[in-house]
Write an enzyme that holds these catalytic residues in place. Sequence first.
Site, PDB file in Angstrom:
ATOM      1  N   GLU A  46      58.163 -23.359  91.474  1.00  0.00           N
ATOM      2  CA  GLU A  46      57.026 -24.953  91.054  1.00  0.00           C
ATOM      3  C   GLU A  46      57.323 -25.934  92.491  1.00  0.00           C
ATOM      4  O   GLU A  46      58.346 -25.623  93.128  1.00  0.00           O
ATOM      5  CB  GLU A  46      57.586 -25.172  89.333  1.00  0.00           C
ATOM      6  CG  GLU A  46      56.979 -26.275  88.764  1.00  0.00           C
ATOM      7  CD  GLU A  46      57.758 -26.391  87.922  1.00  0.00           C
ATOM      8  OE1 GLU A  46      57.279 -27.403  86.753  1.00  0.00           O
ATOM      9  OE2 GLU A  46      58.418 -25.772  87.223  1.00  0.00           O
ATOM     10  N   LYS A 115      49.924 -26.272  83.316  1.00  0.00           N
ATOM     11  CA  LYS A 115      51.110 -26.397  83.466  1.00  0.00           C
ATOM     12  C   LYS A 115      50.847 -27.053  81.889  1.00  0.00           C
ATOM     13  O   LYS A 115      49.831 -28.211  82.412  1.00  0.00           O
ATOM     14  CB  LYS A 115      52.163 -27.231  84.083  1.00  0.00           C
ATOM     15  CG  LYS A 115      53.427 -26.746  83.071  1.00  0.00           C
ATOM     16  CD  LYS A 115      54.897 -27.342  83.780  1.00  0.00           C
ATOM     17  CE  LYS A 115      56.461 -26.815  83.139  1.00  0.00           C
ATOM     18  NZ  LYS A 115      57.209 -27.114  84.303  1.00  0.00           N
ATOM     19  N   CYS A 170      57.211 -22.102  84.888  1.00  0.00           N
ATOM     20  CA  CYS A 170      58.016 -22.466  84.013  1.00  0.00           C
ATOM     21  C   CYS A 170      58.258 -22.602  83.042  1.00  0.00           C
ATOM     22  O   CYS A 170      58.447 -21.494  81.974  1.00  0.00           O
ATOM     23  CB  CYS A 170      58.593 -23.737  85.000  1.00  0.00           C
ATOM     24  SG  CYS A 170      60.955 -23.908  84.615  1.00  0.00           S
ATOM     25  N   GLY A 362      74.354  32.136  75.115  1.00  0.00           N
ATOM     26  CA  GLY A 362      75.544  31.724  76.117  1.00  0.00           C
ATOM     27  C   GLY A 362      74.532  30.775  77.708  1.00  0.00           C
ATOM     28  O   GLY A 362      75.215  31.218  78.214  1.00  0.00           O
ATOM     29  N   ASP A 365      70.268  26.151  76.360  1.00  0.00           N
ATOM     30  CA  ASP A 365      69.511  25.713  75.585  1.00  0.00           C
ATOM     31  C   ASP A 365      70.691  26.799  73.964  1.00  0.00           C
ATOM     32  O   ASP A 365      70.238  25.491  72.885  1.00  0.00           O
ATOM     33  CB  ASP A 365      68.130  26.504  75.333  1.00  0.00           C
ATOM     34  CG  ASP A 365      67.473  25.594  76.696  1.00  0.00           C
ATOM     35  OD1 ASP A 365      67.500  24.360  77.092  1.00  0.00           O
ATOM     36  OD2 ASP A 365      65.888  26.487  76.271  1.00  0.00           O
ATOM     37  N   ASN A 460      67.372  34.909  55.996  1.00  0.00           N
ATOM     38  CA  ASN A 460      66.707  35.585  54.427  1.00  0.00           C
ATOM     39  C   ASN A 460      68.553  35.669  53.232  1.00  0.00           C
ATOM     40  O   ASN A 460      68.328  35.764  52.241  1.00  0.00           O
ATOM     41  CB  ASN A 460      66.273  36.441  54.514  1.00  0.00           C
ATOM     42  CG  ASN A 460      64.403  35.998  55.195  1.00  0.00           C
ATOM     43  OD1 ASN A 460      63.517  37.070  55.024  1.00  0.00           O
ATOM     44  ND2 ASN A 460      64.161  34.754  54.764  1.00  0.00           N
ATOM     45  N   GLY A 464      70.060  31.065  54.532  1.00  0.00           N
ATOM     46  CA  GLY A 464      69.920  29.616  55.656  1.00  0.00           C
ATOM     47  C   GLY A 464      69.010  29.394  56.404  1.00  0.00           C
ATOM     48  O   GLY A 464      67.755  30.014  55.920  1.00  0.00           O
ATOM     49  N   GLU A 474      60.325  23.945  77.955  1.00  0.00           N
ATOM     50  CA  GLU A 474      59.706  25.429  78.322  1.00  0.00           C
ATOM     51  C   GLU A 474      57.835  25.395  77.253  1.00  0.00           C
ATOM     52  O   GLU A 474      57.643  26.169  77.502  1.00  0.00           O
ATOM     53  CB  GLU A 474      60.767  26.503  77.525  1.00  0.00           C
ATOM     54  CG  GLU A 474      62.440  26.618  77.924  1.00  0.00           C
ATOM     55  CD  GLU A 474      62.997  27.479  77.286  1.00  0.00           C
ATOM     56  OE1 GLU A 474      63.930  28.235  77.980  1.00  0.00           O
ATOM     57  OE2 GLU A 474      62.348  27.472  75.787  1.00  0.00           O
ATOM     58  N   SER A 652      43.122  23.607  71.678  1.00  0.00           N
ATOM     59  CA  SER A 652      43.710  24.890  72.712  1.00  0.00           C
ATOM     60  C   SER A 652      42.995  25.509  73.929  1.00  0.00           C
ATOM     61  O   SER A 652      43.375  26.645  74.884  1.00  0.00           O
ATOM     62  CB  SER A 652      44.347  26.290  72.064  1.00  0.00           C
ATOM     63  OG  SER A 652      45.651  25.933  71.231  1.00  0.00           O
TER      64      SER A 652
END
Length: 668
Positions: A46, A115, A170, A362, A365, A460, A464, A474, A652
Site C-alpha cells: 500500500e 481504497k 488493506c 493377509g 485392504d 446368513n 450378520g 481398486e 457405463s
Amino acid sequence: MKYGFITVAAAIPSVKVADVGFNLLNIESAVAEADGKGVEVIVFPELSLTGYTCQDLFRQDTLIDAAESGVLRLLEFTRQLDIVAIVGAPIAVGSLLLNCAVVIQSGDILGVVAKTFLPNYSEYYEKRWFASSQDLHTTTIRYAGKNVVVTPDPQLFRLPGGARFGIEICEDVWSPEPPSTRLALAGADIIFNLSASDELIGKHNYLRQLLTQQSARTISGYVYAGCGFGESTQDMVFGGNAMIFENGKTLATSRRFSLTSQLVISQIDVERLRSERRTNSTYVNAQSPRMVAGEPRLVDANVPCNPEKEWKLLRTVDPHPFIPATGDMSASCEEIFSIQVMGLAKRLDHTHAKHVVVGISGGLDSTLALLVCVRTFDLLGLDRRGIVGVTMPGFGTTDRTYNNAMTLMRELGITIREINIAEAVRQHFRDIGHDAAVHDVTYENSQARERTQILMDISNQVGGLVIGTGDLSELALGWCTYNGDHMSMYGVNVSIPKTLIRHLVRYVATTGHLSVANSATAKTADNGDGDDRQDVITRVLLDIIDTPISPELTPADDNGEIAQKTEDLVGPYELHDFFLYYFLRFGFHPAKIMLLAKAAFGGKYADGVIKHWLHTFLYRFFGQQFKRSCLPDGPKVGSVSLSPRGDWRMSSDSVCSEWLSECDAIGK
C-alpha cells in the site's frame, strides 16, 4: 497463462518515507526481476511509491505530484515489458485524495482502484488524509499523461488467456463485506491486496487465518503484499508480509522482519479454482444476479505474453495428494478411522446385527477393514467374537499372507474360520468345463466369486453383515471381480485409496490402541500379557505393509513367494492415485495431469512410464464404470468418492477416445 497457471508475485521493496525516487528504483528493480522469472502479475504494498507512514505529508502537493511523476517514469520503464505491475500511490481526484492501486502494463495505465474502507481507530487515522471510493462519482482524470477512469464500482482486469483479477487495499479485507467477495462472485479468479498492516503480538496469525479463509470462502487465489522495513517506526512496526494463497491453502510466504527487499513468487491454478467453483453449488447460487449487485467494470490487459519466454512449473506438487497434509498425521489417521467406525456403527445399530463377516487375506485392504470392525465393536460394547474372520486359502495363497492373517485374527480375539476353496473351485471348473491349467480371467474370477459366496452364506448363518474390503484405487481401475470381491453389505474402505491405507495400518501398528481384546478368546504364544500381544500385532501389521500387493489368484513362484503382483500388471498405485485425484477432483486435461505428475515424482518415473500408466488409468477408468454403478454403501472419508449416489455419476457407456487422444498427443 499456461496449463491454467498464472505466475504471480508479492514484492516487499526497500522503502524510504516520502522518497519517491528511492522507492521507484526499488520497485523497478523488483519488476525487472519478476519479469525475468516469468511473473505475469506483481503487486506491491500500500502506498509503495511514497511510503505508507507519510502522515500529514499527504497534504503536500509536492509529495502528490512526485508520486504522479513516479508513475510516469514507471510507465516508461515498463514500456517493453508484458508484466502487469500493481503499485500504491496517493491520487488527487478533484477535492478528494484517494489511496489507490495503479495497474500498469507495457507503458499504459490499465486502471486505478481506490481504497474503500479507511481505518480510523487506534493507531490508524487514514480519514485524516484520504477519502473513500464510496465518496466518488465515476469520472475520467488526466493522470501521468493518460486518461484514467476513476470509479467507485468494482473493476475486473482480464489477462491474456481469460484469467481475471480484482484488487482490494488493506483494510478492505478486514471489513464485514470485503470488496473481494463481490469481485470473486463477479468472476475474479485472483485477488491482489496492497497492504500496510502493522505488527502486534498475535496479529500475524489472525491475519493469516483471515486471508486463508477469504481465499477459501471466495474459492480464489489471494496475493497479499504488506509494508516492510523502511517505513517509519515512530509508532508502528511493519513486518513485511508477502503471502500467496489458493482456496485456503498457503502457497508461499515471505520472511518476516527482514531488513532487505523480498520477492515472493508462486503460481495460482486458475483451472483448479474454476473447477471448484463449478462443482460448488453454493458458490454458483451466490453468483446469481439477485445476489450480486451491478456488473463490474472490465479492463483487458491486451498485450500478449511473450511466447518465446521459457515457462516452467514453479509450484511444488505433492506426489500423494490423498495423504492429509497436516503436521499431526496421527490425528488425521484417527479422524479417518473415526469416520469409518461411525459409518459401520450406524449400520450395525440400524440392522440390529451383532455379527460381521470379513474375508481376511493377509493383505492391506482386509487388514484395514478388520481393524475398523474391531474398533466399531469396542465402541458399541460388542464382543469381538461377533467378528467372524474367514481366511480362504486358494491356489495362490502364500505362507506369508496366510500366517499373517491367522496371527492377526487370533491376537485381536475374533472368531476364526478357515475354508480352503481349492477343491470347490476345481469342482466348479469341472462343472463349467474349464481347464484348471489355463490361468486366465475365468481361473482368477472363479476364486474371487467362490470367496464372496462363502462370506455371504456365512453371514446368513450368523445373521450378520459382510464387510467389504475393496478400496478407492481398486474401484477406479476396476481391479475387482464383478459380483465377487466387488460386492458386500457395507464397504468401509470404499473411499480410501491404496496410498492412504498404508498410513492407516501403520498408525494402528505404532499406537497400540487395539492390543487389549475384550474377548476371553484372545491368546498369545506366551503368557497372554497385553504388551506381548501388542508386539505381535505390531510385527504382523508392519509385515503386511511390506507385503507386495496381490490378489493371490495365480500360483506362487518356485520359492513360495507371491508371483502375481498387482502393480506389475496395472501400474504403481501411487501414480494411479495421483491421476485419480486430479482427474476426478478437478477434471484436468491429461496433459496437465502429466505435467503435475512429472513435477511430483521428480524423476522417480521416466516420462514415458508416466504417460503409459496415465493411458492405462484413463482406459480402465472409463471401461470399468459398470462396476461402480452398483457399489454397496460405504462412508465417504476424503474429498473424492466414486459412489454412484455421491460424488460420481457416469454412464457405463461413456467413451474415452477424447481423453486417450489427448494422452497420446503428449510430448508430440
